[in-house]
Write an enzyme that holds these catalytic residues in place. Structure first.
Site, PDB file in Angstrom:
ATOM      1  N   CYS A 118       0.814  -1.209   0.000  1.00 22.76           N
ATOM      2  CA  CYS A 118       0.000   0.000   0.000  1.00 22.76           C
ATOM      3  C   CYS A 118       0.847   1.258   0.000  1.00 22.76           C
ATOM      4  CB  CYS A 118      -0.870   0.041   1.259  1.00 22.76           C
ATOM      5  SG  CYS A 118      -1.820  -1.438   1.548  1.00 22.76           S
ATOM      6  N   GLY A 156       0.090   0.341  -5.033  1.00 20.11           N
ATOM      7  CA  GLY A 156      -1.137  -0.430  -4.943  1.00 20.11           C
ATOM      8  C   GLY A 156      -2.168   0.085  -5.902  1.00 20.11           C
ATOM      9  N   ASN A 158       0.162   0.583   5.872  1.00 17.06           N
ATOM     10  CA  ASN A 158       1.054  -0.080   4.922  1.00 17.06           C
ATOM     11  C   ASN A 158       1.841  -1.129   5.689  1.00 17.06           C
ATOM     12  OD1 ASN A 158       2.735  -0.818   2.806  1.00 17.06           O
ATOM     13  ND2 ASN A 158       4.113   0.906   3.098  1.00 17.06           N
ATOM     14  N   GLY A 159       1.726  -2.386   5.268  1.00 17.30           N
ATOM     15  CA  GLY A 159       2.432  -3.469   5.936  1.00 17.30           C
ATOM     16  C   GLY A 159       1.494  -4.612   6.265  1.00 17.30           C
ATOM     17  N   TYR A 176      13.161  -2.276  -5.739  1.00 21.81           N
ATOM     18  CA  TYR A 176      12.050  -2.317  -6.688  1.00 21.81           C
ATOM     19  C   TYR A 176      10.830  -1.499  -6.294  1.00 21.81           C
ATOM     20  CZ  TYR A 176       7.895  -4.353  -8.950  1.00 21.81           C
ATOM     21  OH  TYR A 176       6.708  -4.531  -9.598  1.00 21.81           O
TER      22      TYR A 176
END
Length: 526
Positions: free
Chosen positions: A41, A68, A142-143, A287
């Site tokens: 996210c 995302g 996020n996670g 990335y």
């Protein structure tokens, strides 16, 4: 107790507009079996009285779209009133000018999602909204938590009403529980974070301010920016590229185990964990994050360029040209070319307008697969010996299709070089790799992979080279996907499926009524 009737009506109105698209049935990236680890996210938050915070949040999310593409949402606070709009789809598909008129306020948080815990549906879109008996909370996460089952059981025992199958909702509910038990917002949040294990970079909106939080290992990034010259206009975002797009200036990172609390009084910092040890996900650098985002005082483009140079040093190839797999393999390909002296050229063109679609392809179209995303430059490649550089191989499916495409184009030799080590272990901290048997390097040697994807040679960057080129302390990164050394222990049930909560929901009832009250907490069904 504050009266939230008005803003609850507003929330219900917003959600009536969320029914237009339903669940997505087609995803070009998934149809292509795109051979990448996929990030969880992007989160964004802003405290900026006098600014159009909803629109600024929109642009911030737009810059974070690469993190995302399944759903997007924005929650704003206008005094005690909370306004929410979220839906499944890309940021540009979810929002339009008319929606921003219904998102007033001086505080906003936003989210763009890729599902790693909980499937892709409207209920799991974020921000997550819950009510304590004092005020509403909106949470963007996020996670991934790794103690979801334990936390879920605790919440259910306390009669909390679980609406989603997302661990993010559990974080929000845990905060609301602590508030209802008598703690103030700051104390409640810190108590709740101690109940959470795993990776969580959070932006939390309240009627009086915005919080930015990172787990004790700082596995996922979170940065702070300032907007203009005003002393109390702050921005929180997953990456610095989201600051750049709205003209905000990077101030610093939120530190592992830190909570920053932004109100009309300015920015206050609290280190809620005494066991902080930085373990930033190394794939953020390889990335996930955009190449123009800044980490360690340099762009990630610079780091990826060095990876390519190191790769050429470690694994040279006798070839005519070097090409990169767009977009993530290009910086390393340029670096490979610079060190090796082999000419770099574009050989693959990416269709950057391929998004999500309801249209199901035929079987013959599925077999073409990769061409929905990439096509070759025949006149540049025909008759050439080619080094093709990519950042990773996860499952091997796309690599095989790419090699086939190059052969069909007339390439006479294909030498694949990967600017990271072999991925041999799954991630449970916010990357979509479900089990070890999905990872080609976990079950096959480099030589076996080379034969399967039908290249003339295959080489990966060394683990040591990857870490040395960060120019940071090697112990400050999570590299569990290469080593199996997980900084936060992972329970066996979580290892088996990212959809564990969906499976539990089939055997235990989830209450899904709109705005039903349980333990003083109201949840909104989207």
């Amino acid at each position: 107790m504050p009266n939230h009737t008005a803003n609850r009506a507003n929330l219900q109105f917003s959600q009536q507009n969320l029914t237009k698209s339903g669940d997505w049935h087609g995803d070009c990236a998934k149809l292509d079996d795109f051979d990448k680890q996929v990030e969880a996210c992007g989160v964004f938050g802003i405290y900026a009285p006098g600014e159009d915070v909803a629109k600024l949040t929109y642009f911030g999310l737009y810059a974070l779209q690469h993190r995302g593409q399944e759903s997007a949402g924005i929650a704003t606070f206008d005094g005690e009133q909370l306004h929410l709009y979220k839906d499944v789809g890309l940021v540009s598909q979810v929002f339009n000018e008319s929606i921003f008129k219904d998102l007033p306020g001086s505080i906003a948080i936003g989210h763009t999602r890729y599902s790693t815990t909980g499937s892709n549906n409207q209920a799991n879109a974020q921000p997550v909204v819950v009510y304590s008996h004092l005020f509403p909370l909106a949470v963007s996460h996020n996670g991934n938590l790794v103690n979801t089952l334990q936390l879920r059981d605790e919440l259910l025992k306390n009669n909390c009403n679980l609406v989603t199958t997302s661990d993010s909702e559990m974080i929000a509910l845990a905060i609301a529980e602590e508030i209802n038990a008598g703690a103030d917002c700051l104390q409640a949040s810190i108590k709740a974070f101690h109940r959470c294990q795993g990776a969580f970079s959070l932006v939390i909106g309240t009627p009086v301010g915005v919080m930015g939080v990172r787990d004790p290992n700082g596995i996922r990034p979170l940065v702070i920016g300032t907007l203009g010259n005003h002393p109390v206009r702050y921005v929180l975002a997953s990456e610095t590229c989201a600051l750049d797009i709205i003209g905000a200036k990077y101030l610093r990172d939120v530190q592992p185990g830190e909570l920053v609390w932004i109100t009309e009084e300015g920015l206050a910092s609290y280190f809620w964990s005494q066991k902080s040890q930085r373990k930033l996900c190394i794939f953020e650098m390889i990335y996930f994050s955009r190449p123009d985002s800044i980490m360690h005082n340099e762009s990630l483009y610079s780091y990826r360029l060095r990876l390519g140079q190191r790769l050429a040093k470690e694994s040279p190839a006798d070839a005519d040209i070097v090409i990169g797999v767009p977009d993530s393999g290009i910086p390393a390909a340029i670096g490979f070319s610079q060190f090796s002296g082999i000419r770099y050229t574009e050989g693959l063109i990416k269709n950057r307008y391929v998004g999500r679609t309801f249209i199901e392809p035929t079987q013959s179209m599925r077999e073409l697969g990769i061409r929905m995303k990439l096509n070759s430059l025949k006149d540049m490649l025909f008759g050439k010996r080619v080094v093709i550089v990519d950042d990773s191989i996860v499952r091997g499916t796309t690599s095989q299709k790419l090699v086939k495409l190059l052969r069909q184009t007339g390439v006479v030799e294909v030498h694949m070089r990967i600017s990271s080590p072999p991925v041999t272990y799954p991630c449970f901290y916010g990357i979509d790799t479900d089990s070890q048997d999905q990872l080609i390097a976990a079950t096959k040697s480099v030589e076996e992979i080379s034969k399967q994807i039908e290249v003339d040679s295959l080489s990966y960057l060394s683990y040591q080279g990857m870490l040395e080129e960060t120019r940071e302390h090697k112990a400050s990164f999570c590299s569990a996907c290469f080593t199996g050394d997980y900084p936060v222990p992972v329970a066996e049930p979580l290892k088996r499926s990212k959809l564990t909560l969906e499976n539990l929901a089939k055997t235990k009832t989830y209450t899904t009524g709109t705005l039903s009250e349980h333990f003083g907490v109201s949840l909104i069904r989207t």
